[in-house]
Design an enzyme around this catalytic site. Structure first.
Site, short mmCIF file in Angstrom:
data_model
loop_
_atom_site.label_atom_id
_atom_site.label_comp_id
_atom_site.label_asym_id
_atom_site.label_seq_id
_atom_site.Cartn_x
_atom_site.Cartn_y
_atom_site.Cartn_z
N ASP A 43 -9.87 -45.82 -85.56
CA ASP A 43 -9.17 -44.84 -86.71
C ASP A 43 -10.10 -44.08 -87.13
O ASP A 43 -11.09 -44.07 -87.82
CB ASP A 43 -8.56 -45.86 -87.83
CG ASP A 43 -7.59 -45.03 -88.61
OD1 ASP A 43 -6.56 -44.91 -88.26
OD2 ASP A 43 -8.29 -44.47 -89.63
N TYR A 48 -11.99 -36.40 -91.68
CA TYR A 48 -13.42 -37.23 -91.85
C TYR A 48 -14.60 -36.71 -91.22
O TYR A 48 -15.72 -36.92 -91.37
CB TYR A 48 -13.25 -38.70 -91.05
CG TYR A 48 -11.83 -39.54 -91.72
CD1 TYR A 48 -11.39 -39.58 -92.80
CD2 TYR A 48 -11.58 -40.63 -91.03
CE1 TYR A 48 -10.34 -40.26 -93.25
CE2 TYR A 48 -10.57 -41.56 -91.46
CZ TYR A 48 -9.98 -41.17 -92.34
OH TYR A 48 -9.13 -42.05 -92.91
N LYS A 73 -5.44 -38.35 -87.33
CA LYS A 73 -4.52 -37.87 -87.98
C LYS A 73 -4.90 -36.37 -88.65
O LYS A 73 -5.94 -36.06 -88.38
CB LYS A 73 -4.52 -38.54 -89.57
CG LYS A 73 -4.97 -39.99 -89.37
CD LYS A 73 -5.15 -40.77 -90.82
CE LYS A 73 -5.73 -42.06 -90.38
NZ LYS A 73 -7.17 -42.39 -90.50
N HIS A 106 -1.38 -37.55 -92.11
CA HIS A 106 -2.19 -38.20 -93.14
C HIS A 106 -1.62 -38.53 -94.40
O HIS A 106 -1.77 -39.35 -95.16
CB HIS A 106 -3.55 -37.33 -93.17
CG HIS A 106 -4.68 -38.06 -93.55
ND1 HIS A 106 -6.13 -37.93 -93.10
CD2 HIS A 106 -4.85 -39.35 -94.32
CE1 HIS A 106 -6.59 -38.77 -93.43
NE2 HIS A 106 -6.13 -39.67 -94.35
#
Ligand code: NAP
Length: 283
Positions: A43, A48, A73, A106
């Site tokens: 994930d 990120y 996402k 998200h």
């Protein structure tokens, strides 16, 4: 690895590995270790900043693409039809993949209906095997289902012993949406790893608090994506398929529920504003 079947028939591992806050070569090496430990679900998110590292690790691992389940996402600044299409292709390129297993909204902010149209199109074209959302409360989710006519496969939400999401889980089940737990350990907050009840339950099975939490989640049918930057912990966290918690244990864990986030509430107007303005946040 046990699997769940999503509402479009796609199978997904019930336990995976979250890579938020793992960066660069460290992230690559952690993902390789996780693959060696047996994880197949990973994930990440555009926010990120480690999609490329995950892609590099997948390449280096030599594991067949079809064995892996890759989720990413897009953040709220990418909401809207055109922006979501562009964000998708950007992520795919960084991941060095030609399809995604799961693509998620998200945060439930901005033009999510435009995004949802783009995601349905990509899904139809075979570029994404399943599409879903994160951080949607039942009312927002029903709005999306009722007004788009397309039910998300997943809702990824904060779920751990202090925020058990019991009512939401029931709602999701009734509507054919798989629940997935983010921060299954509440990121260690509230002294979760030394919680007396969880430690006592674990001692009966010679299991750690982390293992009790993950076992409790998967026994409830919740997909979990714990993160660890330590190889021994990632091995510990996947070693949960050789024991079962009793009904009494499950009942006792229920009593730990505070029924509220340990981080923030996505319905708080100040949070909505903050997350919309600072769309780069890793949340
Ligand atoms: P988490 O998995 O709840 O907790 C991670 C923390 O627990 C780290 O400090 C880790 O330390 C520690 N830990 C892991 N295994 C342990 C063990 N066996 N014993 C003791 N400590 C242990 O937190 P998270 O990273 O926030 O959440 C997991 C994933 O959920 C993320 O990586 C991300 O993929 C996803 N997520 C999604 C959203 C969303 O809005 N959709 C939001 C947050 C997170 P070490 O690393 O030092 O082991």
């Amino acid at each position: 690895m046990e699997k769940v079947t999503l509402n479009n028939g796609i199978e997904m591992p019930i336990l995976g590995f979250g890579i938020m806050q793992l960066m660069g070569e460290d992230c690559e090496n952690m993902v390789i270790s996780a693959i060696e430990a047996g994880y197949r679900l990973f994930d990440t998110a555009e926010l990120y900043g480690n999609e490329q590292a995950l892609g590099n690790a997948i390449k280096r691992s030599g594991v067949a693409r079809s064995e892996l389940f890759i989720t990413t996402k897009f953040g709220s600044k990418e909401a809207g039809y055109e922006k979501t299409l562009a964000a998708f292709y950007r992520s795919l390129e960084l991941l060095q993949l030609d399809y995604l297993d799961l693509y998620l909204i998200h945060q439930p902010f901005g033009d999510i209906f435009g995004s949802w149209r783009a995601m349905q199109q990509l899904h139809k074209e075979g570029k994404i095997r399943a599409i879903g959302v994160c951080n949607f409360t039942p009312d927002r989710l029903m709005d999306l289902i009722a007004n788009s006519g397309f039910t998300p496969a997943i809702n990824q939400i904060e779920t751990h012993p202090f925020h058990q999401q019991t009512e939401t889980a029931l709602f999701l089940q009734e509507n054919g949406v798989q629940i997935e737990a983010w921060s299954p350990f509440a990121e260690g907050l509230n002294d979760i790893f030394t919680n007396e009840a969880l430690a006592r339950i674990g001692a009966k099975y010679e299991k750690s608090v982390a293992q009790v939490i993950l076992r409790w989640l998967i026994q409830r049918g919740v997909v979990a994506i714990p993160k660890s930057a330590r190889k021994e912990r990632m091995m510990e966290n996947i070693n949960i398929f050789d024991f079962s918690l009793s009904e009494q244990d499950m009942e006792e864990i229920k009593t730990l529920d505070n029924n509220k986030s340990v981080f923030f509430d996505h319905r708080d107007p100040a949070i909505v504003k903050w997350m919309s303005e600072y769309a780069w946040l890793n949340v």
